[in-house]
Design an enzyme around this catalytic site. Structure first.
Site, PDB file in Angstrom:
ATOM      1  N   ARG A   1     -34.026  13.307  -7.293  1.00 58.99           N
ATOM      2  CA  ARG A   1     -34.107  11.932  -7.806  1.00 58.99           C
ATOM      3  C   ARG A   1     -34.279  10.870  -6.704  1.00 58.99           C
ATOM      4  O   ARG A   1     -35.099   9.972  -6.862  1.00 58.99           O
ATOM      5  CB  ARG A   1     -32.892  11.601  -8.678  1.00 58.99           C
TER       6      ARG A   1
ATOM      7  N   GLU B   1     -31.323  10.603 -29.337  1.00 56.46           N
ATOM      8  CA  GLU B   1     -31.657  11.706 -28.423  1.00 56.46           C
ATOM      9  C   GLU B   1     -31.132  11.401 -27.023  1.00 56.46           C
ATOM     10  O   GLU B   1     -31.903  11.325 -26.061  1.00 56.46           O
ATOM     11  CB  GLU B   1     -33.183  11.883 -28.340  1.00 56.46           C
ATOM     12  N   PRO B   2     -29.830  11.219 -26.867  1.00 54.64           N
ATOM     13  CA  PRO B   2     -29.311  10.833 -25.555  1.00 54.64           C
ATOM     14  C   PRO B   2     -29.200  12.026 -24.609  1.00 54.64           C
ATOM     15  O   PRO B   2     -28.777  13.114 -25.010  1.00 54.64           O
ATOM     16  CB  PRO B   2     -27.917  10.296 -25.885  1.00 54.64           C
ATOM     17  N   GLY B   3     -29.560  11.830 -23.366  1.00 57.81           N
ATOM     18  CA  GLY B   3     -29.380  12.873 -22.362  1.00 57.81           C
ATOM     19  C   GLY B   3     -28.403  12.394 -21.308  1.00 57.81           C
ATOM     20  O   GLY B   3     -27.210  12.714 -21.310  1.00 57.81           O
ATOM     21  N   ARG B   4     -28.930  11.539 -20.427  1.00 57.21           N
ATOM     22  CA  ARG B   4     -28.185  11.098 -19.245  1.00 57.21           C
ATOM     23  C   ARG B   4     -26.781  10.572 -19.551  1.00 57.21           C
ATOM     24  O   ARG B   4     -25.825  10.884 -18.858  1.00 57.21           O
ATOM     25  CB  ARG B   4     -29.008  10.012 -18.562  1.00 57.21           C
TER      26      ARG B   4
ATOM     27  N   CYS C   1     -38.317  20.472   5.083  1.00 58.31           N
ATOM     28  CA  CYS C   1     -39.317  19.938   6.019  1.00 58.31           C
ATOM     29  C   CYS C   1     -40.214  18.902   5.357  1.00 58.31           C
ATOM     30  O   CYS C   1     -41.411  19.141   5.119  1.00 58.31           O
ATOM     31  CB  CYS C   1     -40.140  21.083   6.576  1.00 58.31           C
TER      32      CYS C   1
ATOM     33  N   TYR D   1     -37.743   9.027  -7.305  1.00 57.00           N
ATOM     34  CA  TYR D   1     -37.641   7.715  -7.979  1.00 57.00           C
ATOM     35  C   TYR D   1     -36.940   6.668  -7.119  1.00 57.00           C
ATOM     36  O   TYR D   1     -36.519   5.632  -7.643  1.00 57.00           O
ATOM     37  CB  TYR D   1     -36.820   7.814  -9.270  1.00 57.00           C
TER      38      TYR D   1
ATOM     39  N   TYR E   1     -30.415  15.394 -14.854  1.00 56.78           N
ATOM     40  CA  TYR E   1     -31.686  15.479 -14.130  1.00 56.78           C
ATOM     41  C   TYR E   1     -31.465  15.852 -12.656  1.00 56.78           C
ATOM     42  O   TYR E   1     -32.125  15.332 -11.770  1.00 56.78           O
ATOM     43  CB  TYR E   1     -32.453  14.155 -14.249  1.00 56.78           C
TER      44      TYR E   1
ATOM     45  N   GLY F   1     -32.360   7.194 -23.731  1.00 55.49           N
ATOM     46  CA  GLY F   1     -32.642   6.103 -22.800  1.00 55.49           C
ATOM     47  C   GLY F   1     -31.456   5.297 -22.323  1.00 55.49           C
ATOM     48  O   GLY F   1     -31.608   4.462 -21.429  1.00 55.49           O
TER      49      GLY F   1
HETATM   50  N1  LLP Z   1     -35.999  11.920 -25.834  1.00 49.59           N
HETATM   51  C1  LLP Z   1     -37.183  12.105 -25.229  1.00 49.59           C
HETATM   52  C2  LLP Z   1     -38.377  12.313 -26.051  1.00 49.59           C
HETATM   53  C3  LLP Z   1     -37.255  12.090 -23.819  1.00 49.59           C
HETATM   54  O1  LLP Z   1     -38.433  12.256 -23.231  1.00 49.59           O
HETATM   55  C4  LLP Z   1     -36.087  11.889 -23.054  1.00 49.59           C
HETATM   56  C5  LLP Z   1     -36.145  11.870 -21.583  1.00 49.59           C
HETATM   57  C6  LLP Z   1     -34.864  11.732 -23.729  1.00 49.59           C
HETATM   58  C7  LLP Z   1     -34.867  11.732 -25.120  1.00 49.59           C
HETATM   59  C8  LLP Z   1     -33.569  11.544 -23.020  1.00 49.59           C
HETATM   60  O2  LLP Z   1     -33.524  10.367 -22.292  1.00 49.59           O
HETATM   61  P1  LLP Z   1     -32.149   9.865 -21.613  1.00 49.59           P
HETATM   62  O3  LLP Z   1     -31.169   9.566 -22.715  1.00 49.59           O
HETATM   63  O4  LLP Z   1     -31.657  10.953 -20.730  1.00 49.59           O
HETATM   64  O5  LLP Z   1     -32.564   8.662 -20.868  1.00 49.59           O
HETATM   65  N2  LLP Z   1     -35.996  12.820 -14.604  1.00 49.59           N
HETATM   66  C9  LLP Z   1     -35.769  11.415 -14.856  1.00 49.59           C
HETATM   67  C10 LLP Z   1     -35.556  11.137 -16.335  1.00 49.59           C
HETATM   68  C11 LLP Z   1     -36.666  11.641 -17.205  1.00 49.59           C
HETATM   69  C12 LLP Z   1     -36.412  11.403 -18.667  1.00 49.59           C
HETATM   70  C13 LLP Z   1     -37.408  12.102 -19.512  1.00 49.59           C
HETATM   71  N3  LLP Z   1     -37.219  11.961 -20.903  1.00 49.59           N
HETATM   72  C14 LLP Z   1     -34.623  10.939 -14.001  1.00 49.59           C
HETATM   73  O6  LLP Z   1     -34.093  11.727 -13.217  1.00 49.59           O
HETATM   74  O7  LLP Z   1     -34.253   9.767 -14.036  1.00 49.59           O
END
Ligand code: LLP
Length: 429
Positions: A324, A285-288, A356, A328, A384, A251
């Protein structure tokens, strides 16, 4: 104009002013690999990982921690390989993501499996790989997991993903921690469900988990969620159930424009303070935050289209490449990649793709000095972005390139027309 230099993994060549990633001119990448094309900086990926890891290391008192990179943010094998080599674990949400992690040489003992609809086949795959933990999101999932574990004669390690009912104050589509979301187990029910889990023969409780949403620019809700799940772990301990790890999910937000976001050190310190003397491992659990600003999407201007009310810049990337902004209302900076031009004059454009749909707008009202044939870079396209791309309008998915110093390597080929129709061709019997 790049809002805050240094944030976006690109910079201007001092003399000519052309846009570069590390030691490579982005125009050269566009010429060599074609457009649209995603480009990632290895140095930026490594440094994002190190920044977070260092903050966690500095905050803890000898406490073990594990970064489980959320594969969904960018699942290219080259990126997974890089994080695996740095020692990262992985947060997966499907059998496909598990296969990617294994293919990239990731350690299954550092894999946590999130997601609310795990199939029996996915559970089997993950149990056979002997992953670290399943983040279980419902009672029926718990029963199914136990059944699959019984059939395989193995034990399934689990956390419950609880829903702490905290408002992440982010876009509603990416907010997941409120009562009305489909995610997680209601906080008030969690203890009962844990009790049920203790009675299942092939389930072993190892953790507590939550995830309240994505792109948070203030860590207050994350801290609040952490306090709630730590309190839950304490309640479990009082019943004799000792967890091995606690995870507040992902997050952490990034800068897309000029917004301030979460200070990693402050957040890491707050997590450590919530854990205090408890003998548990901290998982994230970092992604972004690990990939978002390490990537850009390169696209070429097909047409400059003035109309009565608006100017459109029609580029060769579209909502199928980067959804995105359409989905969003997300903001991505758009900058010209070319060198400084004395004759350049700026106009205000809506930057649009050829799809289109009126929603196919990648950026609204941007001042750009653009001509047909120029290349633009859409920034913050590491997370993403490619993973959410599609073949809508039968468009071929873009190429992906990794830059390392002054070299650039293709890490995913641009799709071909064969890729597009191959699975539909009539089978000769
Ligand atoms: N853990 C769980 C259980 C999740 O569902 C997610 C993201 C993460 C970790 C990683 O979150 P982050 O650190 O990346 O914020 N497509 C959207 C974002 C969807 C996120 C879904 N879950 C966007 O483009 O903003």
């Amino acid at each position: 104009m790049i809002a805050s230099p240094g944030t976006f993994s690109v910079h201007r060549d001092g003399v000519a002013g052309a846009l570069m990633m590390e030691g490579v001119l982005l125009d050269d990448i566009a010429a060599r690999f074609g457009t649209p094309c995603f480009v990632y900086s290895k140095a930026a990926l490594v440094s994002a990982y190190h920044r977070l890891d260092a903050a966690l290391r500095a905050a803890r008192n000898g406490r073990p921690h594990l970064i489980c990179y959320a594969v969904k943010a960018n699942s290219n094998l080259a990126i997974l390989r890089l994080f695996a080599a740095l020692g990262s674990g992985f947060d997966i949400v499907s059998g496909g993501e598990l296969m990617r992690v294994l293919e990239a040489g990731g350690d299954p003992r550092k894999v946590v499996f999130s997601g609310l609809g795990k199939t029996a086949a996915e559970m089997r795959l993950a149990l056979q790989a002997n992953i670290k933990c399943f983040n279980v999101e419902s009672e029926s999932e718990l029963d199914r997991l136990n059944d699959v574990a019984v059939a395989l004669g193995v034990e399934a390690r689990i956390s419950l993903r609880v829903n702490p009912d905290v408002d992440a104050k982010t876009h509603p589509y990416i907010s997941t921690g409120l009562k009305n979301n489909k995610f997680g187990i209601a906080f008030d029910r969690a203890i009962d469900v844990y009790r049920r889990a203790t009675a299942l023969s092939h389930i072993r409780i190892v953790g507590v988990d939550c995830h309240i949403g994505s792109q948070l620019t203030d860590d207050k809700p994350l801290r609040e969620a952490m306090q709630r799940i730590v309190a839950l772990a304490d309640s479990l301990a009082r019943e004799g159930v000792m967890v091995h790890h606690i995870c507040p999910g992902g997050g952490i937000g990034i800068t897309y424009k000029d917004e301030d976001t979460i200070d990693l050190k402050g957040y890491a310190d707050a997590l450590e303070a919530s854990l205090g003397a408890r003998d548990v491992e901290l998982l994230l659990e970092p992604g972004r935050v690990l990939v978002g600003n390490a990537g850009v999407l390169l696209s070429r201007v097909e047409f400059v289209k003035p109309t009565e009310n608006k100017n459109f810049l029609v580029i060769d990337a579209a909502m199928n490449d980067l959804i995105r902004p359409s989905l969003y209302q997300a903001h991505h900076e758009v900058v010209m990649t070319g060198p400084f031009r004395a004759d350049a004059s700026e106009s205000v454009y809506d930057v649009v793709g050829p799809v289109c749909e009126s929603a196919d707008v990648l950026a609204h009202a941007r001042s750009l000095a653009a001509r047909q044939g120029d290349v633009v870079a859409i920034l913050s396209a590491g997370a993403y972005a490619f993973v959410m791309s599609s073949n809508y309008n039968s468009r071929l998915r873009a190429a992906e390139v990794m830059v390392d110093g002054d070299s650039a390597t293709l890490i995913r080929k641009r799709e071909s027309f064969d890729d597009l129709v191959g699975l539909e061709r009539l089978q000769s019997s």
